[in-house]
Design an enzyme around this catalytic site. Structure first.
Site, PDB file in Angstrom:
ATOM      1  N   GLU A  26       0.823  -1.221   0.000  1.00  0.00           N
ATOM      2  CA  GLU A  26       0.000   0.000   0.000  1.00  0.00           C
ATOM      3  C   GLU A  26       0.858   1.273   0.000  1.00  0.00           C
ATOM      4  O   GLU A  26       2.055   1.229   0.282  1.00  0.00           O
ATOM      5  CB  GLU A  26      -0.938   0.022   1.209  1.00  0.00           C
ATOM      6  CG  GLU A  26      -0.213   0.093   2.542  1.00  0.00           C
ATOM      7  CD  GLU A  26      -1.097   0.645   3.666  1.00  0.00           C
ATOM      8  OE1 GLU A  26      -1.570   1.788   3.534  1.00  0.00           O
ATOM      9  OE2 GLU A  26      -1.293  -0.058   4.663  1.00  0.00           O
ATOM     10  N   LYS A 160      -3.476  -1.810  15.755  1.00  0.00           N
ATOM     11  CA  LYS A 160      -2.922  -0.976  16.817  1.00  0.00           C
ATOM     12  C   LYS A 160      -3.922  -0.818  17.935  1.00  0.00           C
ATOM     13  O   LYS A 160      -5.129  -0.795  17.704  1.00  0.00           O
ATOM     14  CB  LYS A 160      -2.601   0.410  16.279  1.00  0.00           C
ATOM     15  CG  LYS A 160      -1.197   0.556  15.814  1.00  0.00           C
ATOM     16  CD  LYS A 160      -0.970   1.896  15.189  1.00  0.00           C
ATOM     17  CE  LYS A 160      -1.970   2.182  14.114  1.00  0.00           C
ATOM     18  NZ  LYS A 160      -2.000   1.286  12.999  1.00  0.00           N
TER      19      LYS A 160
END
Ligand code: PSU
Ligand code: MN
Length: 301
Positions: A26, A160
């Site tokens: 990405e 996260k």
């Protein structure tokens, strides 16, 4: 159809034609996830890990309205430095293409472009998910919806802990997305090996993961697969330490009134400052590690 907007780099096209495994990467991590020049260095180092392992990397980004499947080094440099690069998730494609703009693709955006090009595997750092407090804010990343519907396997280091990891895992279960943990007994929390959530499905052998992916394909089940690889122990920042940092970053984000798609880049940058750059180092290490595992899966497909 969409082919007119795709520009596949010749070496990537050749690999696709010859059946050499191709791995998508990405560009949001380049344009909005890491500072210059570490972003460029990391992007190129990740490509090298994939090449050295016998697969072909294709970093995906949008330049002047063209969806590039495989960026050249100059284009990576451009994505890393330019200031007019949109963060492109599913809903942003029509605008960036119509206006012939520049765009860095998120996990969702990269899955879409990879699927258009016939690429089945995608290596990144972390996915977006259900944000803490989503019950009020409704902030749930479009990455999860994409995993539900697009046939691309995403190899990451988990989510996260700026996210609500428990809710993110529940969402993925509801969406029917297989979640595999490779190399640990807990679903990993990006910077940390542990998250407090046990791995429902642990498979350490990349060849066995490849078998699972092939089984899913043969069954005709639509949607993505998530492979979560805990960061190596020597590179991790313990969960307890990271949790305090993340709480502080979230508070700053709220006080600054940051909203929508700016939230994730804002928090990443705050976390980097609060850890004096340690989070960035961990981020780089974990992406490289994911690329190693992704390549091993790829060459077994
Ligand atoms: N996590 C990171 N670095 C990143 C991102 C997530 O550690 O750069 C990016 C990915 O591109 C992911 C996106 O798809 O943030 C999620 O953004 P949002 O929460 O706005 O959907
Ligand atoms: Mn969001």
């Amino acid at each position: 159809m969409y082919e007119e907007f795709l520009e596949i780099k010749p070496e990537v096209q050749k690999a696709l034609d010859e059946g050499i495994p191709v791995i998508a990467l990405e560009s949001t991590i380049i344009s909005h996830g890491m500072p210059y020049p570490k972003n460029v260095q990391t992007a190129l180092a990740v490509e090298k890990v994939i090449r050295d392992g016998g697969a072909m990397p294709a970093t995906i980004g949008i330049i002047e309205g063209k969806i590039k499947i495989g960026l050249t080094e100059d284009e990576v440099e451009f994505m890393a430095k330019a200031t007019d690069v949109m963060k492109v998730s599913r809903r942003d494609f029509p605008l960036v293409i119509a206006e012939k703009g520049n765009g860095a693709t998120t996990v969702a955006g990269t899955m879409i472009a990879a699927h258009m090009a016939g690429i089945k595997l995608f290596v990144t750092g972390g996915i977006g998910g259900v944000h803490r407090g989503a019950g009020e804010s409704f902030d749930i990343s479009a990455d999860l919806e994409e995993l539900k519907m697009t046939d691309v396997t995403v190899i990451c280091a988990g989510a996260k802990s700026i996210l609500d990891i428990g809710c993110t895992l529940e969402y993925l279960e509801t969406a029917g997305v297989p979640v595999i943990t490779c190399g640990g007994d807990e679903f990993p929390a990006f910077y940390s090996r542990k998250s407090g959530f046990p791995a429902d499905c642990r498979i350490d052998d990349p060849a066995k993961i490849a078998k699972l992916l092939k089984a899913k394909e043969s069954l005709g089940l639509r949607g993505g697969v998530l492979v979560a690889c805990p960061i190596n122990p020597e590179d991790e920042i313990p969960y307890e330490k990271m949790d305090g940092v993340i709480q502080a970053a979230l508070k700053e984000c709220e006080e600054a009134g940051v909203k929508g798609k700016k939230i994730t880049p804002f928090i990443l940058s705050k976390v980097k400052d609060l850890t004096e750059g340690k989070s960035l180092e961990a981020n780089i290490k974990l992406v490289l590690h994911n690329a190693e595992i992704g390549t091993k899966i790829a060459i077994n497909m």
